[in-house]
Design a protein around this motif. Structure first.
Motif, PDB file in Angstrom:
ATOM      1  N   LYS A   1       2.955   6.492 -12.906  1.00 21.74           N
ATOM      2  CA  LYS A   1       3.238   6.623 -11.474  1.00 21.74           C
ATOM      3  C   LYS A   1       3.463   5.252 -10.855  1.00 21.74           C
ATOM      4  O   LYS A   1       4.408   5.040 -10.080  1.00 21.74           O
ATOM      5  CB  LYS A   1       2.090   7.346 -10.777  1.00 21.74           C
TER       6      LYS A   1
ATOM      7  N   THR B   1      -4.088  -1.741 -13.729  1.00 22.27           N
ATOM      8  CA  THR B   1      -4.094  -0.283 -13.588  1.00 22.27           C
ATOM      9  C   THR B   1      -4.347   0.307 -14.962  1.00 22.27           C
ATOM     10  O   THR B   1      -3.712  -0.095 -15.946  1.00 22.27           O
ATOM     11  CB  THR B   1      -2.753   0.219 -13.029  1.00 22.27           C
TER      12      THR B   1
ATOM     13  N   ASP C   1      -1.312   8.192 -17.018  1.00 26.45           N
ATOM     14  CA  ASP C   1      -0.737   8.887 -15.866  1.00 26.45           C
ATOM     15  C   ASP C   1      -0.644   7.968 -14.654  1.00 26.45           C
ATOM     16  O   ASP C   1       0.384   7.931 -13.956  1.00 26.45           O
ATOM     17  CB  ASP C   1      -1.569  10.121 -15.508  1.00 26.45           C
ATOM     18  N   ASN C   2      -1.709   7.217 -14.397  1.00 25.39           N
ATOM     19  CA  ASN C   2      -1.710   6.292 -13.263  1.00 25.39           C
ATOM     20  C   ASN C   2      -0.654   5.205 -13.437  1.00 25.39           C
ATOM     21  O   ASN C   2       0.047   4.829 -12.484  1.00 25.39           O
ATOM     22  CB  ASN C   2      -3.083   5.627 -13.115  1.00 25.39           C
TER      23      ASN C   2
ATOM     24  N   ASP D   1     -10.684  -0.233  -9.277  1.00 20.90           N
ATOM     25  CA  ASP D   1      -9.972  -0.959 -10.325  1.00 20.90           C
ATOM     26  C   ASP D   1     -10.205  -2.464 -10.222  1.00 20.90           C
ATOM     27  O   ASP D   1     -10.307  -3.159 -11.239  1.00 20.90           O
ATOM     28  CB  ASP D   1      -8.470  -0.665 -10.243  1.00 20.90           C
TER      29      ASP D   1
ATOM     30  N   SER E   1       2.167   4.814  -0.563  1.00 19.49           N
ATOM     31  CA  SER E   1       1.560   4.191  -1.742  1.00 19.49           C
ATOM     32  C   SER E   1       1.185   2.754  -1.419  1.00 19.49           C
ATOM     33  O   SER E   1       2.039   1.959  -1.004  1.00 19.49           O
ATOM     34  CB  SER E   1       2.542   4.209  -2.925  1.00 19.49           C
TER      35      SER E   1
ATOM     36  N   GLN F   1      -9.302   3.866  -4.907  1.00 22.01           N
ATOM     37  CA  GLN F   1      -9.023   3.590  -6.314  1.00 22.01           C
ATOM     38  C   GLN F   1      -8.785   2.108  -6.575  1.00 22.01           C
ATOM     39  O   GLN F   1      -9.248   1.564  -7.590  1.00 22.01           O
ATOM     40  CB  GLN F   1      -7.813   4.401  -6.781  1.00 22.01           C
TER      41      GLN F   1
END
Length: 624
Positions: free
Chosen positions: A331, A323, A327-328, A39, A373, A35
């Motif tokens: 988080k 980002t 939702d992303n 991005d 993460s 991801q």
């Protein structure tokens, strides 16, 4: 001064111990998660080719030298850090959302450009004039040059976010076109104090932190976690306004003492400055600074989530990549908040059980969700040194053990250890630690050997070998740079200070009391014990406000209250003109040339000059 690089004949390949560690990292982290790469590519419009910026002194920025990062991670680099460096080297002009664009990969930080009806607003104009100008030219190439700069915003008081301002606007532009310079509360004080008061020491340590003198390559410098490195061009700054916008979330005492986040309501976009990034940031940067407050940091991220969490659609920071998606983002902001809160709270929890900083750093682990993460990994600030920083913030350097209250200096301690154990034996034990992969112990033993006898090249070379392996294994970019910089100096000699954090322009923003503070920290105390000095500064554009300064038991002190003793020498001028005292020192000719009027005995200035010691920009680090 020549800048040594890694000599392939000196450099050694990664050991079997480092290779095993490399394999463990590859198995323990979610490398199949792409991801961040998606991005980091989103919105790309074009890049500088070649991505190299020069001035009349040579190359000040070169991103192309990192082309080797296109390859898979070698065993000589922690694969997690290699992945981060692959991301941070991506460069060009990017479209973020609506009228928001970013230039990335032209300095340690990003610059953000907001297009308006009448011109553009620039957020954080990079570190140096040269990279700032290159960023503006890249933007103009792809978006046109018909938009004037109307305002420049500094999100916080670190030089990589304001030093390149003159690449975007000149002083003439600021004065004649009324370009607004916007900064958060306390910006000037903190920018100056960090870059001038401790500028000499910070610049030398920053050379280690960013690997300024290291060869770029799989065994050398591969990045710094936050970005690739800092540009080495000309630092400038002009502030004609300090404006604290209503409704802009101020976040003091977070990543910088003076910092602000910016919300764009029409776009549901948030500029997080440097408070929410794709790394665990520094609580205490290795170049040296005031310890930051992770409790405030977490508090302001909570406030940000409370204010904007239900509507934000893109968050971008002044390093790294944005980002997208609510939702992303929720988080991302939540995990960043939890990271600083958890480490702060758990450090204090263990501190209150009697554990000291190094013990807590070994004991504390992150919750699995944070540990897995990518944006909570310690690429720039490590869990280890951040825990120690929090301990330092609350209880200082002393851990309560009386044995640590009055320890010997490093050289004195080393000589005693070597006398006790024997020089040959301590080196032999260090080598045994190296062969076993116990590099931390090997480093301690061999560092004692070097501080006992820095002329022992065998000890220096063996310690360099240890530092090199520690660098290969480090996930933290600044740790890697420190280790490999140390190895380079042990093998090739002191490379000095390739980068500078202060400049005449920065010093030119000092207030009169800051000018006197700058002189005070340079006084050679013992030589000034019995000296007499009475010097007045009269600030003509502040209603002739007078600063009376004098030597008192070797300390240069000052007051604006009336004093009974008359000054030996008086310097008069505007606040701007009087900054020449900090830039050039008490040199009568230089002061007069900048417009300062001198009355009285100029030999007092000569005496003051003889008492000043500006510091040593080339002090030793890995040798005594």
């Amino acid at each position: 001064m020549s800048q040594p690089t890694i000599n392939p004949e000196d450099s050694h390949p990664p050991s079997l111990h480092i290779i095993e560690q490399w394999k463990e990292v590859k198995q323990s982290l979610p490398f199949d998660d792409q991801q961040d790469f998606d991005d980091s590519r989103q919105g790309w419009r074009g890049h500088l080719h070649p991505n190299q910026v020069t001035n009349d002194q040579g190359v000040v920025w070169d991103n192309d030298v990192y082309d080797f990062l296109k390859e898979d991670a070698p065993f000589s680099a922690n694969p997690s850090l290699w992945r981060q460096s692959q991301l941070t080297r991506k460069n060009g002009l990017y479209h973020v959302a609506g009228p928001i664009y970013q230039v990335r990969g032209l300095d340690l930080s990003n610059t953000t450009i907001i297009e308006g009806d009448e011109g553009i607003i620039v957020i954080d104009p990079l570190t140096s004039l040269e990279t700032g100008a290159a960023a503006l030219a890249l933007y103009q190439k792809h978006r046109g040059s018909n938009r004037d700069v109307k305002a420049i915003i500094y999100t916080h008081s670190h030089v990589d976010h304001f030093g390149g301002v003159k690449g975007f606007v000149s002083e003439k532009d600021v004065e004649e076109k009324d370009v607004k310079i916007i900064a958060p509360e306390g910006f000037l004080e903190h920018a100056v104090s960090e870059n001038v008061y401790t500028g000499t020491s910070m610049s030398r340590r920053a050379a280690y932190m960013y690997g300024a003198a290291l060869e770029r390559g799989p065994r050398g410098q591969i990045g710094a976690g936050l970005g690739q490195t800092t540009s080495t061009g000309t630092h400038r700054r002009k502030v004609n306004h300090r404006w604290d916008p209503n409704g802009v979330p101020m976040a003091p005492d977070t990543e910088a003492p003076s910092e602000m986040l910016i919300w764009f309501p029409d776009l549901n976009a948030l500029c997080a400055a440097e408070d929410a990034t794709h790394t665990f940031h520094n609580i205490l940067t290795l170049r040296g600074a005031v310890v930051r407050d992770p409790h405030s940091w977490a508090k302001y991220l909570t406030e940000t989530i409370d204010r904007y969490g239900n509507k934000v659609e893109v968050v971008f920071a002044q390093p790294h990549w944005p980002t997208w998606g609510n939702d992303n983002i929720l988080k991302f902001l939540t995990y960043q908040r939890d990271l600083y809160a958890y480490v702060h709270d758990q450090t204090l929890c263990l501190l209150n059980k009697g554990y000291n900083g190094p013990e807590i750093a070994e004991m504390l682990t992150l919750p699995p969700a944070l540990d897995q993460s990518w944006y909570c990994r310690g690429y720039y600030g490590s869990l280890s040194h951040n825990v120690k920083a929090i301990y330092q913030r609350y209880v200082g350097w002393f851990d309560g053990n009386p044995a640590h209250l009055w320890e010997h200096t490093p050289v004195a301690k080393a000589k005693r250890y070597v006398k006790l154990i024997g020089e040959d034996e301590i080196i032999e034990q260090g080598v045994k630690g190296y062969l076993k992969g116990d590099y931390r112990w090997a480093a301690e033993l061999l560092s004692h050997a070097v501080f006992n006898n820095p002329d022992n090249k065998d000890a220096c070379n063996k310690l360099a070998d240890v530092y090199e392996q520690l660098g290969y294994g480090a996930e933290n970019g600044t740790w890697r740079n420190f280790y490999i910089s140390g190895a380079t100096e042990l093998r090739s000699g002191n490379f000095g200070t390739p980068t500078k954090t202060a400049s005449a322009d920065v010093a030119g923003q000092l207030s009169p009391d800051m000018v006197l503070d700058t002189l005070a920290i340079q006084i050679k105390g013992p030589e000034a014990w019995d000296k007499k000095l009475l010097m007045d500064l009269v600030v003509s554009d502040q209603d002739n406000k007078t600063y009376h300064s004098w030597l008192s038991n070797g300390a240069l002190v000052y007051s604006t209250a009336d004093q009974s003793d008359a000054a030996q020498v008086t310097l008069s001028g505007t606040a701007k003109q009087l900054t020449a005292l900090a830039v050039y020192g008490p040199d009568p000719e230089a002061l007069v040339n900048t417009g300062v009027v001198i009355d009285g005995d100029t030999t007092a200035l000569d005496m003051l000059a003889s008492l000043l010691d500006p510091g040593d920009p080339n002090f030793n680090i890995v040798t005594p």
